[in-house]
Design a protein around this motif. Structure first.
Motif, PDB file in Angstrom:
ATOM      1  N   PHE A 382     -20.937   6.934  12.602  1.00 47.78           N
ATOM      2  CA  PHE A 382     -21.318   5.598  12.160  1.00 47.78           C
ATOM      3  C   PHE A 382     -20.391   5.055  11.065  1.00 47.78           C
ATOM      4  CE2 PHE A 382     -25.972   6.987  13.033  1.00 47.78           C
ATOM      5  CZ  PHE A 382     -25.763   6.874  14.386  1.00 47.78           C
ATOM      6  N   THR A 383     -19.547   5.902  10.503  1.00 44.95           N
ATOM      7  CA  THR A 383     -18.768   5.512   9.334  1.00 44.95           C
ATOM      8  C   THR A 383     -17.803   4.384   9.666  1.00 44.95           C
ATOM      9  OG1 THR A 383     -18.883   7.801   8.572  1.00 44.95           O
ATOM     10  CG2 THR A 383     -17.320   6.352   7.461  1.00 44.95           C
ATOM     11  N   LYS A 384     -17.934   3.285   8.943  1.00 44.52           N
ATOM     12  CA  LYS A 384     -17.153   2.090   9.239  1.00 44.52           C
ATOM     13  C   LYS A 384     -15.723   2.181   8.710  1.00 44.52           C
ATOM     14  CE  LYS A 384     -18.913  -1.705   7.567  1.00 44.52           C
ATOM     15  NZ  LYS A 384     -19.729  -2.940   7.495  1.00 44.52           N
ATOM     16  N   MET A 385     -15.546   2.851   7.571  1.00 46.14           N
ATOM     17  CA  MET A 385     -14.226   2.941   6.980  1.00 46.14           C
ATOM     18  C   MET A 385     -14.006   4.347   6.432  1.00 46.14           C
ATOM     19  SD  MET A 385     -12.629   0.864   3.714  1.00 46.14           S
ATOM     20  CE  MET A 385     -13.135  -0.705   4.396  1.00 46.14           C
ATOM     21  N   ILE A 386     -12.912   4.982   6.836  1.00 45.00           N
ATOM     22  CA  ILE A 386     -12.542   6.288   6.309  1.00 45.00           C
ATOM     23  C   ILE A 386     -11.213   6.154   5.578  1.00 45.00           C
ATOM     24  CG2 ILE A 386     -11.874   8.660   6.860  1.00 45.00           C
ATOM     25  CD1 ILE A 386     -13.757   8.593   9.217  1.00 45.00           C
ATOM     26  N   ILE A 387     -11.184   6.587   4.325  1.00 42.91           N
ATOM     27  CA  ILE A 387      -9.966   6.594   3.513  1.00 42.91           C
ATOM     28  C   ILE A 387      -9.559   8.045   3.308  1.00 42.91           C
ATOM     29  CG2 ILE A 387      -8.935   5.929   1.312  1.00 42.91           C
ATOM     30  CD1 ILE A 387     -11.250   3.833   1.090  1.00 42.91           C
ATOM     31  N   VAL A 388      -8.359   8.407   3.716  1.00 40.63           N
ATOM     32  CA  VAL A 388      -7.872   9.785   3.591  1.00 40.63           C
ATOM     33  C   VAL A 388      -6.798   9.833   2.516  1.00 40.63           C
ATOM     34  CG1 VAL A 388      -6.866  11.752   4.788  1.00 40.63           C
ATOM     35  CG2 VAL A 388      -8.361  10.177   6.036  1.00 40.63           C
ATOM     36  N   VAL A 389      -6.970  10.748   1.551  1.00 44.21           N
ATOM     37  CA  VAL A 389      -6.026  10.905   0.445  1.00 44.21           C
ATOM     38  C   VAL A 389      -5.540  12.349   0.382  1.00 44.21           C
ATOM     39  CG1 VAL A 389      -7.061   9.026  -0.897  1.00 44.21           C
ATOM     40  CG2 VAL A 389      -7.910  11.368  -1.197  1.00 44.21           C
ATOM     41  N   ASP A 390      -4.528  12.595  -0.436  1.00 40.00           N
ATOM     42  CA  ASP A 390      -4.009  13.949  -0.597  1.00 40.00           C
ATOM     43  C   ASP A 390      -4.965  14.812  -1.418  1.00 40.00           C
ATOM     44  OD1 ASP A 390      -1.288  14.026   0.660  1.00 40.00           O
ATOM     45  OD2 ASP A 390      -0.980  12.307  -0.664  1.00 40.00           O
ATOM     46  N   GLU A 391      -4.764  16.132  -1.339  1.00 40.45           N
ATOM     47  CA  GLU A 391      -5.692  17.079  -1.955  1.00 40.45           C
ATOM     48  C   GLU A 391      -5.742  16.977  -3.472  1.00 40.45           C
ATOM     49  OE1 GLU A 391      -4.454  21.294  -1.818  1.00 40.45           O
ATOM     50  OE2 GLU A 391      -2.612  20.557  -0.890  1.00 40.45           O
ATOM     51  N   ASP A 392      -4.684  16.438  -4.120  1.00 43.76           N
ATOM     52  CA  ASP A 392      -4.682  16.343  -5.575  1.00 43.76           C
ATOM     53  C   ASP A 392      -5.358  15.077  -6.088  1.00 43.76           C
ATOM     54  OD1 ASP A 392      -2.767  14.613  -4.649  1.00 43.76           O
ATOM     55  OD2 ASP A 392      -1.161  15.316  -5.962  1.00 43.76           O
ATOM     56  N   VAL A 393      -5.919  14.274  -5.200  1.00 46.15           N
ATOM     57  CA  VAL A 393      -6.650  13.058  -5.587  1.00 46.15           C
ATOM     58  C   VAL A 393      -8.137  13.392  -5.679  1.00 46.15           C
ATOM     59  CG1 VAL A 393      -7.260  10.695  -4.948  1.00 46.15           C
ATOM     60  CG2 VAL A 393      -4.947  11.562  -4.492  1.00 46.15           C
ATOM     61  N   ASP A 394      -8.752  13.052  -6.811  1.00 47.87           N
ATOM     62  CA  ASP A 394     -10.189  13.260  -6.994  1.00 47.87           C
ATOM     63  C   ASP A 394     -10.933  12.151  -6.250  1.00 47.87           C
ATOM     64  OD1 ASP A 394     -12.808  13.581  -7.780  1.00 47.87           O
ATOM     65  OD2 ASP A 394     -12.407  13.532  -9.929  1.00 47.87           O
ATOM     66  N   VAL A 395     -11.588  12.497  -5.135  1.00 47.79           N
ATOM     67  CA  VAL A 395     -12.238  11.481  -4.305  1.00 47.79           C
ATOM     68  C   VAL A 395     -13.413  10.815  -5.004  1.00 47.79           C
ATOM     69  CG1 VAL A 395     -11.521  12.532  -2.134  1.00 47.79           C
ATOM     70  CG2 VAL A 395     -13.704  13.219  -3.168  1.00 47.79           C
ATOM     71  N   HIS A 396     -13.898  11.435  -6.080  1.00 51.39           N
ATOM     72  CA  HIS A 396     -15.036  10.869  -6.810  1.00 51.39           C
ATOM     73  C   HIS A 396     -14.595   9.950  -7.951  1.00 51.39           C
ATOM     74  CE1 HIS A 396     -17.542  13.623  -4.534  1.00 51.39           C
ATOM     75  NE2 HIS A 396     -16.680  14.571  -4.845  1.00 51.39           N
ATOM     76  N   ASP A 397     -13.298   9.867  -8.193  1.00 50.56           N
ATOM     77  CA  ASP A 397     -12.732   8.975  -9.198  1.00 50.56           C
ATOM     78  C   ASP A 397     -12.149   7.769  -8.463  1.00 50.56           C
ATOM     79  OD1 ASP A 397     -11.065   7.636 -11.031  1.00 50.56           O
ATOM     80  OD2 ASP A 397     -10.699   9.472 -12.176  1.00 50.56           O
ATOM     81  N   ILE A 398     -12.894   6.669  -8.461  1.00 56.13           N
ATOM     82  CA  ILE A 398     -12.471   5.500  -7.693  1.00 56.13           C
ATOM     83  C   ILE A 398     -11.130   4.965  -8.200  1.00 56.13           C
ATOM     84  CG2 ILE A 398     -13.087   3.152  -6.991  1.00 56.13           C
ATOM     85  CD1 ILE A 398     -14.701   5.403  -5.666  1.00 56.13           C
ATOM     86  N   GLY A 399     -10.847   5.124  -9.493  1.00 52.09           N
ATOM     87  CA  GLY A 399      -9.554   4.718 -10.022  1.00 52.09           C
ATOM     88  C   GLY A 399      -8.422   5.476  -9.366  1.00 52.09           C
ATOM     89  N   GLU A 400      -8.578   6.795  -9.224  1.00 49.13           N
ATOM     90  CA  GLU A 400      -7.553   7.593  -8.553  1.00 49.13           C
ATOM     91  C   GLU A 400      -7.397   7.172  -7.095  1.00 49.13           C
ATOM     92  OE1 GLU A 400      -7.193  11.778  -8.857  1.00 49.13           O
ATOM     93  OE2 GLU A 400      -7.999  11.881 -10.889  1.00 49.13           O
ATOM     94  N   VAL A 401      -8.514   6.893  -6.444  1.00 47.43           N
ATOM     95  CA  VAL A 401      -8.462   6.498  -5.032  1.00 47.43           C
ATOM     96  C   VAL A 401      -7.750   5.159  -4.882  1.00 47.43           C
ATOM     97  CG1 VAL A 401      -9.847   5.888  -3.005  1.00 47.43           C
ATOM     98  CG2 VAL A 401     -10.543   7.807  -4.462  1.00 47.43           C
ATOM     99  N   MET A 402      -8.066   4.195  -5.755  1.00 47.27           N
ATOM    100  CA  MET A 402      -7.405   2.899  -5.687  1.00 47.27           C
ATOM    101  C   MET A 402      -5.903   3.039  -5.927  1.00 47.27           C
ATOM    102  SD  MET A 402      -9.671   0.634  -4.870  1.00 47.27           S
ATOM    103  CE  MET A 402     -10.293   1.949  -3.817  1.00 47.27           C
ATOM    104  N   TYR A 403      -5.512   3.926  -6.870  1.00 47.13           N
ATOM    105  CA  TYR A 403      -4.090   4.155  -7.115  1.00 47.13           C
ATOM    106  C   TYR A 403      -3.430   4.760  -5.882  1.00 47.13           C
ATOM    107  CZ  TYR A 403       0.222   6.227  -8.787  1.00 47.13           C
ATOM    108  OH  TYR A 403       1.538   6.595  -8.913  1.00 47.13           O
ATOM    109  N   ALA A 404      -4.113   5.689  -5.228  1.00 48.27           N
ATOM    110  CA  ALA A 404      -3.551   6.303  -4.022  1.00 48.27           C
ATOM    111  C   ALA A 404      -3.329   5.255  -2.943  1.00 48.27           C
ATOM    112  CB  ALA A 404      -4.483   7.408  -3.512  1.00 48.27           C
ATOM    113  N   ILE A 405      -4.292   4.354  -2.764  1.00 44.23           N
ATOM    114  CA  ILE A 405      -4.140   3.299  -1.752  1.00 44.23           C
ATOM    115  C   ILE A 405      -2.970   2.384  -2.107  1.00 44.23           C
ATOM    116  CG2 ILE A 405      -5.234   1.252  -0.751  1.00 44.23           C
ATOM    117  CD1 ILE A 405      -7.922   2.698  -1.031  1.00 44.23           C
ATOM    118  N   ALA A 406      -2.925   1.961  -3.376  1.00 50.07           N
ATOM    119  CA  ALA A 406      -1.892   1.017  -3.788  1.00 50.07           C
ATOM    120  C   ALA A 406      -0.492   1.620  -3.715  1.00 50.07           C
ATOM    121  CB  ALA A 406      -2.172   0.523  -5.203  1.00 50.07           C
ATOM    122  N   SER A 407      -0.381   2.941  -3.914  1.00 53.10           N
ATOM    123  CA  SER A 407       0.943   3.564  -4.022  1.00 53.10           C
ATOM    124  C   SER A 407       1.399   4.276  -2.758  1.00 53.10           C
ATOM    125  CB  SER A 407       0.951   4.556  -5.194  1.00 53.10           C
ATOM    126  OG  SER A 407       0.041   5.619  -4.964  1.00 53.10           O
TER     127      SER A 407
END
Length: 485
Positions: A382-407
């Motif tokens: 059912f998941t509408k959006m999946i964001i995949v990041v590298d292992e060194d990104v803290d998935v619970h820190d939205i700031g880190e996730v936003m930086y990963a997307i932007a960079s």
């Protein structure tokens, strides 16, 4: 572990985690408004209402899973992932590949240690009452809800072919003293059992509805237990011991220590309008046709306690139930998809809406492989959006996730759109539920094969300077809490 709802509440009271309201309140509309306000304020205690206007025989409790601390107490653990590991222990290393592992899970039905234990008579059978749904203090949560609703009752059914039991938390709209409408979506196991009865031409499908019970069993009702696995067995795994059950006249097993029990059937040839209902999305879901439950018998303990929850725009109590689900099932996801490091299903993303996943990336295209693997797993479909990041990104820190997307993300290259795929029936953003589009975002650092050039080097400090600064930190006069780690 706790044998029933009462022993859990007694324990919470001893730990000053239960607030009791002793003035008379209206349970239908006033109680849900109180609970809604407390949940928005992230109130950390369960709330017991001891005096109900018009329902003198009942009490009402809410917010019993209103924090991660309460859920950990309910399950007797400080580490929810340990429960998932316990679930998987018999199968580690025995099957290769997702298909083989899923096949192995179906064999868990035979795990005798956690199978339900039949008892001759349960506490829930203390009294047999005149069947009357209106005599129970169910909530009308939002002003434009079509009626009063059971919001956290366990609807019990069984597969007519395998006799595997299921109980789910489906909203149930009260129509009259003996009729209610069960909102089980087409993807849910209760609905799948219903379709099997209908296909066989069996008009009266046995159904029981349990109110209250031990907290592990209550939580299991909301968990996405893999298809084919008996939910009583899974509740036993959470609880650490078998769930006591009684066998009803209609052949179903029901929790012996529930607060009340409604016994009857769903007519497989009868549908009725259900809704609108203010749901967890923060919007009203429109009317639709769903099966009708007919009440035949009603049992209750003396001084029964009704447990109900309210749903709406996060955070509500279901935010913590969802987080518990995430942690309990993370070991299962990592077992099936070993490259997964961590997962975050943000409550604000409505759980089915957004999943953030970190992986140990090993080859070009790996992030896309993980997206499609997750979309193939049970309710993750059912998941509408999946964001995949590298292992060194803290998935619970939205700031880190936003930086990963932007960079890391070039929208044309790294965004995957899937059309005409399965989705949550409650998703009002799509015009054609349960079919909709999905999006995957590959926010991992790219290999040359993925982008056509060498990915730039990340900036990192000189390790020798880091150690120098750490060793001299006190001499700089800065507070110790900001010292480099």
């Amino acid at each position: 572990m706790f044998e029933d709802l009462r022993s859990y509440l007694d324990h919470l009271k001893e730990r000053d985690l239960l607030h009791e309201v002793n003035v008379e309140v209206d349970p239908v509309e006033e109680v849900p408004e109180i609970l809604r306000h407390l949940m928005w304020k992230r109130y950390p205690k369960a709330v017991l209402f001891n005096k109900l206007k018009g329902y003198e025989d009942w009490r009402v409790v809410g917010n019993i899973f209103g924090s991660m601390e309460l859920i950990k107490i309910a399950l007797g653990t400080e580490n929810l992932e340990e429960i998932g590991e316990r679930f998987l222990a018999p199968f580690k290393g025995k099957a290769e590949g997702v298909t083989g592992k899923l096949r192995k899970l179906s064999e868990m039905i035979g795990m005798g240690k956690y199978l339900p234990k039949k008892v001759r008579k349960g506490a829930v059978q203390e009294r047999e009452l005149e069947p009357d749904l209106l005599s129970i203090p169910t909530f009308k949560t939002w002003p434009k809800d079509a009626s009063r609703y059971f919001t956290y009752a366990l609807t019990i059914t069984k597969d007519p072919d395998t006799e595997v039991h299921n109980f789910g938390v489906y909203r149930i709209m009260v129509y009259s003293p003996r009729r209610a409408v069960v909102h089980w979506q087409v993807h849910k196991r209760g609905a799948q059992n219903y379709l099997k009865y209908k296909k066989k031409g069996i008009r009266k499908m046995p159904v029981a509805i349990a109110i209250g019970g031990d907290p592990a069993t209550l939580l299991t009702g909301a968990l996405p237990v893999p298809e084919g696995i008996d939910k009583y067995m899974f509740a036993g795994i959470l609880k650490g011991s078998s769930v006591p059950v009684i066998e009803l006249d209609n052949g179903l097993l029901a929790p012996a220590n529930a607060e009340a029990l409604l016994v009857g059937y769903v007519d497989t040839e009868e549908l009725a309008w259900e809704g609108p209902f203010g749901d967890h999305t923060g919007y009203y879901t429109p009317r639709d046709l769903y099966p009708v439950f007919h009440l035949e018998k009603m049992y209750a303990r003396k001084d029964p306690i009704y447990y109900g929850t309210v749903v709406g725009r996060p955070p509500m109590e279901d935010a913590y139930i969802g987080k518990a689900t995430e942690r309990i099932f993370l070991p299962l996801m990592k077992w099936l998809i070993p490259e997964i490091v961590d997962v975050n299903l943000p409550p604000e993303g409505l759980f089915h809406g957004i999943a953030i996943v970190s992986i140990k990336k090993k080859y070009p295209g790996h992030a896309r492989k993980v997206m499609h693997s997750l979309w193939g797993l049970g309710q993750m479909s059912f998941t509408k959006m999946i964001i995949v990041v590298d292992e060194d990104v803290d998935v619970h820190d939205i700031g880190e996730v936003m930086y990963a997307i932007a960079s890391t993300v070039d929208p044309k290259r790294d965004v995957v759109i899937i059309e005409n795929d399965v989705t949550d029936v409650l998703d009002h953003t799509t015009p054609t539920p349960p079919i909709a589009s999905k999006m995957g975002i590959d926010a991992t650092r790219k290999w040359k094969e993925e982008c056509g050039y060498e990915w730039p080097e990340r900036t990192e400090p000189d390790p020798k300077l880091v150690e120098l600064v750490k060793s001299r930190w006190e001499s700089y006069g800065f507070p110790s809490e900001v010292k480099p780690e």
